[in-house]
Design a protein around this motif. Structure first.
Motif, PDB file in Angstrom:
ATOM      1  N   ALA A  31       0.844  -1.192   0.000  1.00  0.00           N
ATOM      2  CA  ALA A  31       0.000   0.000   0.000  1.00  0.00           C
ATOM      3  C   ALA A  31       0.876   1.237   0.000  1.00  0.00           C
ATOM      4  CB  ALA A  31      -0.914   0.001   1.216  1.00  0.00           C
ATOM      5  N   ARG A  32       0.503   2.209  -0.765  1.00  0.00           N
ATOM      6  CA  ARG A  32       1.231   3.474  -0.809  1.00  0.00           C
ATOM      7  C   ARG A  32       0.397   4.521  -0.096  1.00  0.00           C
ATOM      8  NH1 ARG A  32       1.620   7.805  -4.775  1.00  0.00           N
ATOM      9  NH2 ARG A  32       3.602   8.848  -4.444  1.00  0.00           N
ATOM     10  N   MET A  33       0.973   5.193   0.874  1.00  0.00           N
ATOM     11  CA  MET A  33       0.242   6.186   1.638  1.00  0.00           C
ATOM     12  C   MET A  33       0.811   7.559   1.346  1.00  0.00           C
ATOM     13  SD  MET A  33      -1.529   6.741   5.071  1.00  0.00           S
ATOM     14  CE  MET A  33      -1.840   5.065   5.171  1.00  0.00           C
ATOM     15  N   ILE A  34      -0.059   8.488   0.974  1.00  0.00           N
ATOM     16  CA  ILE A  34       0.339   9.877   0.792  1.00  0.00           C
ATOM     17  C   ILE A  34      -0.228  10.630   1.984  1.00  0.00           C
ATOM     18  CG2 ILE A  34       0.124  11.920  -0.642  1.00  0.00           C
ATOM     19  CD1 ILE A  34      -0.314  10.012  -3.015  1.00  0.00           C
ATOM     20  N   LEU A  35       0.636  11.286   2.716  1.00  0.00           N
ATOM     21  CA  LEU A  35       0.215  11.977   3.918  1.00  0.00           C
ATOM     22  C   LEU A  35      -0.229  13.400   3.617  1.00  0.00           C
ATOM     23  CD1 LEU A  35       3.067  10.877   6.321  1.00  0.00           C
ATOM     24  CD2 LEU A  35       0.793   9.902   6.073  1.00  0.00           C
ATOM     25  N   PRO A  36      -1.190  13.918   4.424  1.00  0.00           N
ATOM     26  CA  PRO A  36      -1.548  15.329   4.267  1.00  0.00           C
ATOM     27  C   PRO A  36      -0.375  16.196   4.729  1.00  0.00           C
ATOM     28  CG  PRO A  36      -2.733  14.339   6.110  1.00  0.00           C
ATOM     29  CD  PRO A  36      -1.974  13.242   5.439  1.00  0.00           C
ATOM     30  N   PRO A  37      -0.329  17.440   4.306  1.00  0.00           N
ATOM     31  CA  PRO A  37       0.745  18.320   4.762  1.00  0.00           C
ATOM     32  C   PRO A  37       0.782  18.381   6.296  1.00  0.00           C
ATOM     33  CG  PRO A  37      -0.530  19.361   3.025  1.00  0.00           C
ATOM     34  CD  PRO A  37      -1.244  18.100   3.388  1.00  0.00           C
ATOM     35  N   ALA A  38       1.976  18.523   6.864  1.00  0.00           N
ATOM     36  CA  ALA A  38       2.144  18.493   8.320  1.00  0.00           C
ATOM     37  C   ALA A  38       1.311  19.545   9.029  1.00  0.00           C
ATOM     38  CB  ALA A  38       3.621  18.670   8.657  1.00  0.00           C
ATOM     39  N   ASP A  39       1.088  20.697   8.409  1.00  0.00           N
ATOM     40  CA  ASP A  39       0.332  21.760   9.060  1.00  0.00           C
ATOM     41  C   ASP A  39      -1.115  21.847   8.554  1.00  0.00           C
ATOM     42  OD1 ASP A  39       0.914  22.583   6.507  1.00  0.00           O
ATOM     43  OD2 ASP A  39       1.502  24.612   7.084  1.00  0.00           O
ATOM     44  N   ALA A  40      -1.636  20.758   7.996  1.00  0.00           N
ATOM     45  CA  ALA A  40      -2.972  20.780   7.406  1.00  0.00           C
ATOM     46  C   ALA A  40      -4.078  20.951   8.453  1.00  0.00           C
ATOM     47  CB  ALA A  40      -3.217  19.513   6.597  1.00  0.00           C
ATOM     48  N   PHE A  41      -3.880  20.403   9.660  1.00  0.00           N
ATOM     49  CA  PHE A  41      -4.905  20.511  10.697  1.00  0.00           C
ATOM     50  C   PHE A  41      -4.297  20.165  12.041  1.00  0.00           C
ATOM     51  CE2 PHE A  41      -4.989  16.277   8.921  1.00  0.00           C
ATOM     52  CZ  PHE A  41      -4.957  15.464  10.041  1.00  0.00           C
ATOM     53  N   ASP A  42      -4.949  20.600  13.101  1.00  0.00           N
ATOM     54  CA  ASP A  42      -4.543  20.259  14.463  1.00  0.00           C
ATOM     55  C   ASP A  42      -5.335  19.017  14.864  1.00  0.00           C
ATOM     56  OD1 ASP A  42      -4.213  19.976  17.204  1.00  0.00           O
ATOM     57  OD2 ASP A  42      -4.349  22.127  17.604  1.00  0.00           O
ATOM     58  N   PRO A  43      -4.681  17.891  15.168  1.00  0.00           N
ATOM     59  CA  PRO A  43      -5.406  16.656  15.510  1.00  0.00           C
ATOM     60  C   PRO A  43      -6.381  16.816  16.674  1.00  0.00           C
ATOM     61  CG  PRO A  43      -3.084  16.189  15.163  1.00  0.00           C
ATOM     62  CD  PRO A  43      -3.230  17.682  15.144  1.00  0.00           C
ATOM     63  N   LEU A  44      -6.143  17.773  17.566  1.00  0.00           N
ATOM     64  CA  LEU A  44      -7.058  17.986  18.689  1.00  0.00           C
ATOM     65  C   LEU A  44      -8.404  18.548  18.256  1.00  0.00           C
ATOM     66  CD1 LEU A  44      -4.590  19.438  21.344  1.00  0.00           C
ATOM     67  CD2 LEU A  44      -5.539  17.125  21.222  1.00  0.00           C
ATOM     68  N   HIS A  45      -8.475  19.125  17.056  1.00  0.00           N
ATOM     69  CA  HIS A  45      -9.712  19.734  16.580  1.00  0.00           C
ATOM     70  C   HIS A  45     -10.573  18.785  15.747  1.00  0.00           C
ATOM     71  CE1 HIS A  45      -7.615  23.910  16.913  1.00  0.00           C
ATOM     72  NE2 HIS A  45      -7.971  23.437  18.087  1.00  0.00           N
ATOM     73  N   VAL A  46     -10.063  17.611  15.444  1.00  0.00           N
ATOM     74  CA  VAL A  46     -10.779  16.680  14.559  1.00  0.00           C
ATOM     75  C   VAL A  46     -11.946  16.029  15.305  1.00  0.00           C
ATOM     76  CG1 VAL A  46     -10.557  14.588  13.173  1.00  0.00           C
ATOM     77  CG2 VAL A  46      -8.697  16.250  13.227  1.00  0.00           C
ATOM     78  N   ARG A  47     -13.090  15.963  14.647  1.00  0.00           N
ATOM     79  CA  ARG A  47     -14.279  15.308  15.185  1.00  0.00           C
ATOM     80  C   ARG A  47     -14.794  14.296  14.170  1.00  0.00           C
ATOM     81  NH1 ARG A  47     -12.115  17.765  18.555  1.00  0.00           N
ATOM     82  NH2 ARG A  47     -12.965  19.260  20.013  1.00  0.00           N
ATOM     83  N   ILE A  48     -15.440  13.250  14.661  1.00  0.00           N
ATOM     84  CA  ILE A  48     -16.087  12.268  13.789  1.00  0.00           C
ATOM     85  C   ILE A  48     -17.515  12.729  13.591  1.00  0.00           C
ATOM     86  CG2 ILE A  48     -16.829   9.873  13.577  1.00  0.00           C
ATOM     87  CD1 ILE A  48     -14.390   9.167  15.360  1.00  0.00           C
ATOM     88  N   THR A  49     -17.892  12.907  12.330  1.00  0.00           N
ATOM     89  CA  THR A  49     -19.188  13.500  12.008  1.00  0.00           C
ATOM     90  C   THR A  49     -19.873  12.703  10.902  1.00  0.00           C
ATOM     91  OG1 THR A  49     -18.221  15.669  12.498  1.00  0.00           O
ATOM     92  CG2 THR A  49     -20.290  15.658  11.275  1.00  0.00           C
ATOM     93  N   PRO A  50     -21.166  12.362  11.063  1.00  0.00           N
ATOM     94  CA  PRO A  50     -21.896  11.741   9.950  1.00  0.00           C
ATOM     95  C   PRO A  50     -21.926  12.692   8.744  1.00  0.00           C
ATOM     96  CG  PRO A  50     -23.123  11.543  12.008  1.00  0.00           C
ATOM     97  CD  PRO A  50     -21.990  12.484  12.267  1.00  0.00           C
ATOM     98  N   ALA A  51     -21.864  12.149   7.546  1.00  0.00           N
ATOM     99  CA  ALA A  51     -21.829  12.971   6.332  1.00  0.00           C
ATOM    100  C   ALA A  51     -22.993  13.960   6.269  1.00  0.00           C
ATOM    101  CB  ALA A  51     -21.828  12.083   5.090  1.00  0.00           C
ATOM    102  N   ALA A  52     -24.168  13.557   6.693  1.00  0.00           N
ATOM    103  CA  ALA A  52     -25.344  14.419   6.624  1.00  0.00           C
ATOM    104  C   ALA A  52     -25.272  15.616   7.566  1.00  0.00           C
ATOM    105  CB  ALA A  52     -26.605  13.608   6.927  1.00  0.00           C
ATOM    106  N   LYS A  53     -24.354  15.599   8.527  1.00  0.00           N
ATOM    107  CA  LYS A  53     -24.261  16.672   9.527  1.00  0.00           C
ATOM    108  C   LYS A  53     -23.166  17.692   9.212  1.00  0.00           C
ATOM    109  CE  LYS A  53     -27.156  14.670  12.461  1.00  0.00           C
ATOM    110  NZ  LYS A  53     -28.392  15.186  12.879  1.00  0.00           N
ATOM    111  N   VAL A  54     -22.480  17.548   8.073  1.00  0.00           N
ATOM    112  CA  VAL A  54     -21.437  18.504   7.705  1.00  0.00           C
ATOM    113  C   VAL A  54     -22.097  19.843   7.372  1.00  0.00           C
ATOM    114  CG1 VAL A  54     -19.645  19.046   6.006  1.00  0.00           C
ATOM    115  CG2 VAL A  54     -19.855  16.729   6.921  1.00  0.00           C
ATOM    116  N   ARG A  55     -21.520  20.926   7.904  1.00  0.00           N
ATOM    117  CA  ARG A  55     -22.086  22.256   7.723  1.00  0.00           C
ATOM    118  C   ARG A  55     -21.137  23.163   6.949  1.00  0.00           C
ATOM    119  NH1 ARG A  55     -21.945  23.893  13.594  1.00  0.00           N
ATOM    120  NH2 ARG A  55     -19.962  22.884  13.264  1.00  0.00           N
ATOM    121  N   ALA A  56     -21.686  24.204   6.387  1.00  0.00           N
ATOM    122  CA  ALA A  56     -20.845  25.211   5.732  1.00  0.00           C
ATOM    123  C   ALA A  56     -19.836  25.726   6.751  1.00  0.00           C
ATOM    124  CB  ALA A  56     -21.713  26.353   5.211  1.00  0.00           C
ATOM    125  N   GLY A  57     -18.577  25.822   6.333  1.00  0.00           N
ATOM    126  CA  GLY A  57     -17.515  26.276   7.220  1.00  0.00           C
ATOM    127  C   GLY A  57     -16.740  25.141   7.861  1.00  0.00           C
TER     128      GLY A  57
END
Length: 146
Positions: A31-57
């Motif tokens: 398997a080949r894995m391409i990683l997101p850029p190191a500064d793409a996001f803060d892991p502490l801010h990530v939440r698991i969200t159902p697709a239907a609940k994604v909001r603008a912003g």
């Protein structure tokens, strides 16, 4: 269950059986894995969200891929977390029910894949199953991102 002392009612709370790891270069053989850029996001801010609940912003940074048995029945656990390999942009609109008449890509998807009215569209025309879970930086936390 959450109990309210005032009204003596109970409200069920859905828990998702997912373990989210930070992106790493560890991969299964072949398997080949391409990683997101190191500064793409803060892991502490990530939440698991159902697709239907994604909001603008909100910023969708990846997906949770379900694990299926040999009969393609979804199992009650996640097989892997897939981060996008690019710096994601905040959503411009809320998630919406799939509409094959939205554009040529949606029409193509409806004609060639088993997509139904129960599916949801996020990030332009990316279509997800109704039970899909996404990795999201909510808009309230996106403002705190570097």
């Amino acid at each position: 269950m959450i109990r309210s002392n005032r009204t003596r009612t109970t409200t069920p709370v859905a828990f998702h059986h997912v373990i989210v790891r930070a992106p790493s270069e560890d991969m299964s053989p072949g398997a080949r894995m391409i990683l997101p850029p190191a500064d793409a996001f803060d892991p502490l801010h990530v939440r698991i969200t159902p697709a239907a609940k994604v909001r603008a912003g909100d910023t969708v940074i990846g997906t949770i891929q379900p694990h299926y048995d040999h009969l393609l029945t979804p199992l009650n656990r996640a097989q892997w977390v897939s981060y996008f390999s690019h710096a994601a942009k905040p959503q411009t609109v809320d998630a919406r029910p799939f509409d094959p008449r939205h554009c040529w890509l949606c029409t193509h998807t409806a004609e060639n894949f088993p997509v139904t009215a129960g599916h949801w569209t996020v990030d332009g025309c990316t279509t997800y199953r109704p039970d899909s879970l996404l990795l999201v930086v909510p808009r309230e936390l996106a403002a705190l991102e570097p």
